[in-house]
Each structure stands twice: as C-alpha cells, then as structure tokens.
Scaffold this motif. Structure first.
Motif, mmCIF file in Angstrom:
data_model
loop_
_atom_site.group_PDB
_atom_site.id
_atom_site.type_symbol
_atom_site.label_atom_id
_atom_site.label_comp_id
_atom_site.label_asym_id
_atom_site.label_seq_id
_atom_site.Cartn_x
_atom_site.Cartn_y
_atom_site.Cartn_z
ATOM 1 N N LYS A 437 0.839 -1.202 0.000
ATOM 2 C CA LYS A 437 0.000 0.000 0.000
ATOM 3 C C LYS A 437 0.871 1.248 0.000
ATOM 4 O O LYS A 437 1.962 1.253 0.567
ATOM 5 C CB LYS A 437 -0.917 0.018 1.232
ATOM 6 C CG LYS A 437 -1.953 1.123 1.196
ATOM 7 C CD LYS A 437 -2.929 1.031 2.342
ATOM 8 C CE LYS A 437 -3.970 2.142 2.262
ATOM 9 N NZ LYS A 437 -4.957 2.071 3.366
ATOM 10 N N GLN A 438 0.355 2.273 -0.656
ATOM 11 C CA GLN A 438 1.008 3.582 -0.665
ATOM 12 C C GLN A 438 0.318 4.469 0.348
ATOM 13 O O GLN A 438 -0.896 4.658 0.290
ATOM 14 C CB GLN A 438 0.941 4.210 -2.067
ATOM 15 C CG GLN A 438 1.681 3.402 -3.126
ATOM 16 C CD GLN A 438 1.549 4.014 -4.513
ATOM 17 O OE1 GLN A 438 0.858 5.015 -4.689
ATOM 18 N NE2 GLN A 438 2.206 3.406 -5.491
ATOM 19 N N LEU A 439 1.110 4.999 1.271
ATOM 20 C CA LEU A 439 0.563 5.801 2.359
ATOM 21 C C LEU A 439 0.949 7.260 2.192
ATOM 22 O O LEU A 439 2.104 7.591 1.894
ATOM 23 C CB LEU A 439 1.085 5.293 3.714
ATOM 24 C CG LEU A 439 0.838 3.823 4.054
ATOM 25 C CD1 LEU A 439 1.417 3.508 5.430
ATOM 26 C CD2 LEU A 439 -0.648 3.499 4.008
ATOM 27 N N ARG A 440 -0.041 8.116 2.377
ATOM 28 C CA ARG A 440 0.181 9.546 2.504
ATOM 29 C C ARG A 440 0.247 9.897 3.989
ATOM 30 O O ARG A 440 -0.170 9.091 4.840
ATOM 31 C CB ARG A 440 -0.965 10.313 1.833
ATOM 32 C CG ARG A 440 -1.035 10.135 0.311
ATOM 33 C CD ARG A 440 0.026 10.968 -0.361
ATOM 34 N NE ARG A 440 -0.145 11.025 -1.813
ATOM 35 C CZ ARG A 440 0.497 11.851 -2.614
ATOM 36 N NH1 ARG A 440 1.370 12.710 -2.093
ATOM 37 N NH2 ARG A 440 0.305 11.836 -3.916
ATOM 38 N N PRO A 441 0.762 11.062 4.341
ATOM 39 C CA PRO A 441 0.788 11.439 5.770
ATOM 40 C C PRO A 441 -0.600 11.355 6.392
ATOM 41 O O PRO A 441 -1.573 11.921 5.873
ATOM 42 C CB PRO A 441 1.307 12.877 5.738
ATOM 43 C CG PRO A 441 2.147 12.944 4.509
ATOM 44 C CD PRO A 441 1.454 12.077 3.505
ATOM 45 N N GLY A 442 -0.708 10.589 7.476
ATOM 46 C CA GLY A 442 -1.983 10.374 8.156
ATOM 47 C C GLY A 442 -2.657 9.072 7.783
ATOM 48 O O GLY A 442 -3.625 8.666 8.448
ATOM 49 N N ASP A 443 -2.185 8.365 6.744
ATOM 50 C CA ASP A 443 -2.798 7.105 6.318
ATOM 51 C C ASP A 443 -2.296 5.950 7.169
ATOM 52 O O ASP A 443 -1.212 5.989 7.748
ATOM 53 C CB ASP A 443 -2.475 6.824 4.842
ATOM 54 C CG ASP A 443 -3.169 7.804 3.905
ATOM 55 O OD1 ASP A 443 -4.069 8.524 4.379
ATOM 56 O OD2 ASP A 443 -2.801 7.850 2.710
#
Length: 568
Positions: A437-443
């Motif tokens: 999974k690709q996470l953004r800040p807060g994910d």
C-alpha cells in the motif's frame, strides 16, 4: 745487450716517480672489489642514503606505494569492502594479504620507505645547514686576480682616488643589500643567501609534513553519526554509528562535547538543467563544550564544520525520517519513532526498514516479529515510483509488510537499513494478494487477521549525517605545506651572485676601476644588474678619457652594462 733511449729512460723515471708520489691505492692482483670493512660499508651506505638522488628516489617510491592504498579496499577504511573483495577474488586475496595490500599505510614495507625517506632528508639537511651557517658567518671571497676573465665585467678610468672609489663602491653595494667588505685593493660583495635558506626551508618543511602526517595517522579518530531533528549526540564511542582510529589513539583522547540538531534546512534549484541540485545545506545546532559547558547556538554548512578543540564535525549527508507508529493486534503501540531512510538518488528517493522485535502480540495473543520495507518519495507523481524533486512537497511512502523471524538472535550482525527476509513471510490480503500500500501522511495500513497496523503520521522530520574527525597535527601539516611552497619559490627565483670592484692607480697616476660579477647559477639578470651598479658608481667616480682618445669625447655610463665591455 739491450739499449734504452734517453726518452724511454725519462719515461721510466717519471713513471717510477709518479708511482712513488701517487696517493691512489695500489691495484689488487686478485680480481674482485677491495674489502671496505664494516665501518667502510656503513659510511658508503650512509653517503648513498643521504644523497639528494636517493631522497628523490624514495619520494617517488613513497608516491608509488600509496597507489595500492587508493585502488585496493583498506581494512582501516571499510572492512565490508575488504570482505567482499576476499569473497570475490579467492586467489588474489591471499597474495594481497601476504604483501600487506589491504593495510598499505601500516605495512612494514610502506613504513620502511617512510622512515628511510625521513632519515635521508635529515641526512641531507644537517650537513647543508652547517655549511650554510659557516657561509653566513664568513665573508664574501676575495676578488680574482683578473676580473676581465669573468663573463660579466666592465672597466673605466676615473680621476677619483682608489680609496674614494672603494668607499663609494662599499656604500653602494651595502645600500643594494649586498654583504660587502674591503679586501686589499678590491671590494667584495655577495647577495642571494636566501636561495640556500629557501632550499633548506623546503626540505625542513617536508620533514615537518612527514612528522605531522605520521602523528595524525597514529592519533587520529573518525566516526559517523546520523541524527534526526530533535535528537542529540555526545562525543563518546557508544554514540557513533561507525568509528575507526589510529594505532595509538586512546578513548580519553576524544574531545568532550555534545550537540543537538535543532533543524535542517535545504534549498534546491527550481528550474533549468540544474533543477533539483542542492543550493544550500544548513544544520542548526545547539552545542556545549565539556560535561557542564554553556549551551551555544551555531549553524553548520557543507565545508564549514563545527570546531571544538582538535575535533571537527562536518555535515556530510541528508535525508528524511517519517514518523511511523506500529500497533499490535490489541491496539497497543509497539513502535513509534521517526525512521531515518537512506537516499537512493539525487532526488532523495529513499528506502529503509522498521523492525518490531519485542512486545508484539497479535489479536490471538501470539508473539511474533514484524518487519516493514519502506520506500519513500518526498515529491510523488502518479505513475512513477521515483521522487521528482528532493524537497518535501508531496510525500508518499510505499509499505511492504512481513512477519516471522527477523534473524536478530542469530548472532550475525545485521544492517539496520536492510531487512533479512530469509525467515519472513509477506502479509497477504483477503484475496491472497501480497499486501502492499502507498501511504500519505496520516494514512494507516491495517494488517490482516488482526495482526495490527502501521501508520504514517502527519510528520516527516529531516536528518543530517555528521562526520566527526579528530586528527592532530593538521596545523603543523598546513604550516609545513605553506613553508615548503615559500621555500621552493625562494630556491627557484632568488639568484646567488657575487660582485667585485677593484680600484688601483695606473702607471700615469689615474685610477683604473674594474668591476665584475659572477652568478652561482646561470642568470640573465646578472649583466643588467652589474650594469646598474656600474652606472650608479660611475656617477660618483666619473670616467676620464684614455691618453690616446680625443679629449673632447665623453665616456657613456650606459655602455657599462654590456657584458664583456671594456669601458662604461
């Protein structure tokens, strides 16, 4: 009965007399070299070792001997590279071991060349220094009998008395910074002693540099430390990520100081062919000297280190450290920290790992170890997995999750930035696909089967890599290098020369002035300088015409500089 001619008899008598008066050693009837004895051979070896030819040869050998240290991996620099070289070159590595090529600068043969060069330089300098001191204490040599035989000379007749001419010449030469004195009917002068002084200074500076480099290598220390914003460092061995030192270094030699990384600021080119190239790297530090020193603020930039005593802290690298939170199956936080990731390209595409070794429990209460492979992009663009710009503009972090045995209990050292997947399994989703999974800040990435979760918090810190170097003798090495350059310049550009001025009364009572110069080395400026001196002296002792010349003719003082001229 044989007859001997008078000429042959004279040759025999001269030959016999020559053999009696000759000081040459008698030829041996037996073939081979004459025996010099222990003392004789020792003197011969010392003369060869202290000759300038051998000193230059040893200097060349030292330069050639340093080449393997730059090409072949060295144990004192990177043990990992040496081990990799051994594994790859199984036949060549044992040969390198026997020759000491993995540790060139501390090998016996390199040390032998170094010491022999040191002794050779000292042996060259000591007698030359003693000879130079004798020259300084002595006086310029007396004038030759025939000054007109010297390559640069001039002569003229003057109405001044010989004493007046010699007095004027002595005063003139001293004003021109010649060492001058009167000997008999001539003034003897010499100039350019700094040429030999520069030569001696050059060789002494080489010795200072050799001693400074040797001292620095024996007592040096060098270590690296990666520090995340908000974290600190104390100059103790346990704080370093890696550390190496010289053979005579002691732990107590470390300079006592500490510092904290308050912030890191990097700026980059925004456009053009250099887009993304760093413009400035600045690390704001709070540091203190000693155990209870007062805290001070400073900024460290590239090539502008923090200097404390003999220690220097250089800013050498930079990267990002996203704040990661890992929870187990019961929701308990088992890891929460900023994780430094290592850059992989110029746009700071970075990679790293997170290990969860202790305290983890899944939803069923079973203990297990977790590992996360992280791939971080500070500026993410759809459709590509490499960063488009080094600044933190649109961060994204890709995560691969694993569970099993991290291998940390095997006793084999592990790289903290790499994940050993030998005994690990990658998590799969409900469809049996690998969990990525690709996470953004807060994910947050939730692990299957109640295994917990990993969260990329809304904070990304920056880290800075520092190299702390402590190398005594650096100031002496710099001083020696500057002195060597100045000494070499003096020995090349300063000319040693001698000037003689003889004033005697001629047969008709008119004073005859002879002036000549001689250079210790070839110099095109000597005739010109002699001409300038002759022209200046001619003003005090002007010429008079020769008896066979027209009385109305006047000598030209500017004709005096001509090399080999008879008159000014």
């Amino acid at each position: 009965m044989s007859k001997t001619t008078p000429g042959a008899r004279e040759d025999q008598d001269l030959g016999a007399a020559g053999s009696q008066l000759s000081t040459a050693p008698e030829e041996e009837t037996a073939p081979g070299l004459p025996s010099l004895g222990v003392i004789g051979w020792a003197r011969w070896f010392w003369r060869q070792l202290t000759s300038m030819r051998v000193a230059l040869l040893l200097l060349l050998l030292l330069s050639l001997a340093a080449i393997p240290g730059s090409v072949i991996p060295q144990t004192g620099v990177d043990v990992t590279q040496v081990d990799a070289f051994r594994a790859k070159h199984t036949t060549l590595a044992p040969v390198y071991d026997k020759l000491g090529l993995f540790n060139v600068y501390s090998s016996v043969w390199f040390s032998a060349i170094y010491i022999l060069l040191f002794v050779s330089l000292i042996g060259c300098i000591v007698p030359r220094t003693w000879q130079f001191v004798g020259q300084l204490r002595g006086r310029p040599p007396a004038a030759p009998k025939r000054l007109t035989r010297l390559p640069a000379h001039t002569t003229w007749r003057t109405g001044a008395t010989p004493e007046e001419v010699r007095g004027a010449a002595l005063s003139l030469l001293r004003r021109r910074r010649f060492r001058a004195h009167t000997a008999g009917d001539a003034v003897c002068a010499e100039k350019g002693y700094l040429r030999e002084a520069g030569n001696l200074a050059f060789h002494i500076a080489l010795i200072v540099m050799l001693v400074a480099f040797a001292w620095g290598q024996l007592f040096k220390s060098e270590g690296n430390k990666l520090i995340v914003e908000g974290d600190g460092f104390a100059n103790t061995l346990s704080q370093y990520d890696d550390f190496k030192s010289g053979n005579l270094f002691q732990n107590d030699d470390l300079e006592p100081f500490s510092f904290r990384l308050d912030r890191f600021t990097g700026t980059y080119e925004l456009g053009g062919p250099n887009r993304g190239t760093p413009r400035t790297y600045e690390a704001g530090l709070t540091y203190s000297e000693g155990a209870y020193g007062k805290e001070k603020k400073t900024t460290v930039e590239v090539n502008e280190p923090l200097k404390i005593g003999e220690a220097k802290a250089y800013l050498v690298s930079h990267g990002y450290a996203p704040v990661i939170t890992v929870r187990d199956g019961r929701g308990k936080i088992v890891h929460q920290d900023a994780v430094p990731l290592l850059p992989q390209d110029g746009n700071v595409t970075s990679s790293g790992v997170v290990r969860v070794m202790d305290g983890y429990r899944n939803a069923k209460g079973a203990s297990e170890q977790l590992g996360f492979q992280l791939w971080f992009l500070p500026t993410y663009s759809e459709g590509t997995m490499v960063s488009q710009f080094p600044a933190l503009i649109s961060p994204m972090m890709a995560v691969n999750a694993y569970h099993g045995d991290l291998g940390v209990d095997s006793g084999i050292p592990k790289n903290v930035y790499q994940l050993d997947k030998t005994h690990m399994k990658e998590f799969k989703d409900a469809k049996g696909q690998l969990l990525k999974k690709q996470l953004r800040p807060g994910d947050t990435l939730t692990l299957p089967d109640g295994a917990g979760s990993i969260t990329y918090e809304k904070e990304t810190r920056e880290w800075a890599g520092f190299q702390i170097v402590q190398e005594p003798g650096g100031a002496w090495a710099l001083t020696g290098a500057v002195a060597a350059i100045l000494g070499l310049a003096g020995s090349l550009f300063i000319q040693r020369r001698r000037v003689w001025v003889r004033a005697t009364a001629g047969a008709d009572g008119v004073t005859v002035v002879e002036m000549a110069g001689l250079g210790r080395s070839e110099s095109a400026r000597l005739p010109q300088e002699l001409g300038d001196l002759a022209a200046a002296l001619y003003e005090t002792a002007p010429g008079v015409p020769d008896p066979d010349e027209n009385p109305s003719s006047t000598p030209d003082p500017q004709a005096a500089p001509a090399e080999g001229a008879d008159k000014p």
